[in-house]
Scaffold this active site. Structure first.
Site, PDB file in Angstrom:
ATOM      1  N   HIS A   1      46.185  36.071  34.934  1.00 28.95           N
ATOM      2  CA  HIS A   1      47.444  36.809  34.930  1.00 28.95           C
ATOM      3  C   HIS A   1      48.155  36.518  33.608  1.00 28.95           C
ATOM      4  O   HIS A   1      48.096  35.390  33.104  1.00 28.95           O
ATOM      5  CB  HIS A   1      48.351  36.395  36.095  1.00 28.95           C
ATOM      6  CG  HIS A   1      47.727  36.569  37.437  1.00 28.95           C
ATOM      7  ND1 HIS A   1      47.727  37.769  38.108  1.00 28.95           N
ATOM      8  CD2 HIS A   1      47.063  35.696  38.231  1.00 28.95           C
ATOM      9  CE1 HIS A   1      47.098  37.624  39.264  1.00 28.95           C
ATOM     10  NE2 HIS A   1      46.684  36.372  39.357  1.00 28.95           N
TER      11      HIS A   1
ATOM     12  N   CYS B   1      32.384  27.136  44.707  1.00 26.26           N
ATOM     13  CA  CYS B   1      31.789  26.252  45.695  1.00 26.26           C
ATOM     14  C   CYS B   1      30.293  26.187  45.429  1.00 26.26           C
ATOM     15  O   CYS B   1      29.751  26.967  44.654  1.00 26.26           O
ATOM     16  CB  CYS B   1      32.069  26.738  47.117  1.00 26.26           C
ATOM     17  SG  CYS B   1      31.470  28.395  47.463  1.00 26.26           S
TER      18      CYS B   1
ATOM     19  N   SER C   1      35.225  31.115  45.793  1.00 24.91           N
ATOM     20  CA  SER C   1      34.505  31.430  44.563  1.00 24.91           C
ATOM     21  C   SER C   1      35.115  32.659  43.906  1.00 24.91           C
ATOM     22  O   SER C   1      34.793  33.795  44.268  1.00 24.91           O
ATOM     23  CB  SER C   1      33.015  31.667  44.857  1.00 24.91           C
ATOM     24  OG  SER C   1      32.409  30.501  45.356  1.00 24.91           O
TER      25      SER C   1
END
Length: 264
Positions: free
Chosen positions: A119, A142, A114
């Site tokens: 980036h 999840c 999770s």
């Protein structure tokens, strides 16, 4: 598959949504190219990216546990947010009383399942004036949280000329009868979760592997206005031949990124 599945225990499925978003521009001189890189680096610095990821966390119904962010020299930034399906109870004795805390594998396991990361990768060609900015985003969850809820927000948060999106579901959970469920929602394409205005704005191609719960969609912006791609100049500053040459180069660059191959 029914809308409300009755599960045995916790939902152990992990859903991962990955974006590669590209912004393309033409900057004629070295000074303009440097100015573009500086501009895009400031526009998408770690502080702004953190706010966008916080918004994503809110949209998908998760809670922020921890934030790590960094601006890089000479350019680029990254942000990682650890998220949870349920907000931590600050009054829970486990969190307020002294103790050894969670084991490392517990923390790392949660981080693996999770989290939201981003980036940035600014880049420019030294000769032909083309500059590109790539932004990679990963949303992995999840439990009952779905990263698909963040699709439209993320696409519209950036100048998205080309978008490559991957969605996959891994692991399994069980229903109350013990039968394994390898996916807990209906999906035939990532496009199922895109807003209509987004679908109209982009040319899209799917490559899906249904039996593996893997879904892949490429998106290329349909509308092309040369002025939107010129940095430090306008179309009126160019001759007809110059404008046509630059447009051809920009379109070629975008198609090569879209199809992931050189078109020489």
């Amino acid at each position: 598959m029914t809308d409300n599945l009755r599960l045995h225990g916790f939902n152990n499925l992990t859903s991962s949504l990955s974006f590669n978003i590209y912004d393309i521009c033409y900057a004629k001189t070295e000074e303009q190219r440097k100015a573009y890189i500086d501009y895009i680096d400031e526009l998408y610095n770690a502080e702004r990216l953190t706010q966008i990821l916080k918004d994503v966390t809110n949209i998908i119904g998760a809670h922020v546990l921890n934030i790590s962010r960094q601006d890089y020299e000479p350019h680029g930034a990254s942000v990682t947010i650890l998220i949870a399906e349920h907000e931590l109870d600050e009054h829970d004795p486990e969190h307020i009383e002294p103790g050894p805390g969670p084991l490392p594998q517990t923390v790392l396991g949660h981080l693996d399942k999770s989290h939201v990361t981003v980036h940035t990768y600014p880049e420019s060609h030294p000769d032909n004036g083309i500059s590109t900015f790539r932004l990679d985003i990963d949303v992995s969850t999840c439990g009952m949280i779905s990263p698909l809820k963040a699709l439209n927000y993320l696409i519209h948060s950036f100048d998205s000329d080309i978008v490559t999106t991957d969605y996959r579901v891994r692991g399994f959970t069980r229903d109350v009868d013990g039968r394994k469920l390898f996916i807990d929602h209906d999906i035939t394409s990532i496009q199922d979760y895109l807003a209509e205005d987004t679908k109209r704005a982009y040319q899209m191609v799917d490559v899906n592997v249904y039996q593996e719960n893997m879904f892949h969609t490429k998106m290329l912006l349909k509308d092309f206005d040369l002025d939107n791609y010129l940095f430090g100049s306008t179309r009126r500053d160019l001759t007809f031949e110059e404008a046509r040459d630059i447009e051809d180069r920009l379109r070629k660059e975008m198609l090569e990124i879209f199809y992931s191959r050189n078109l020489d």
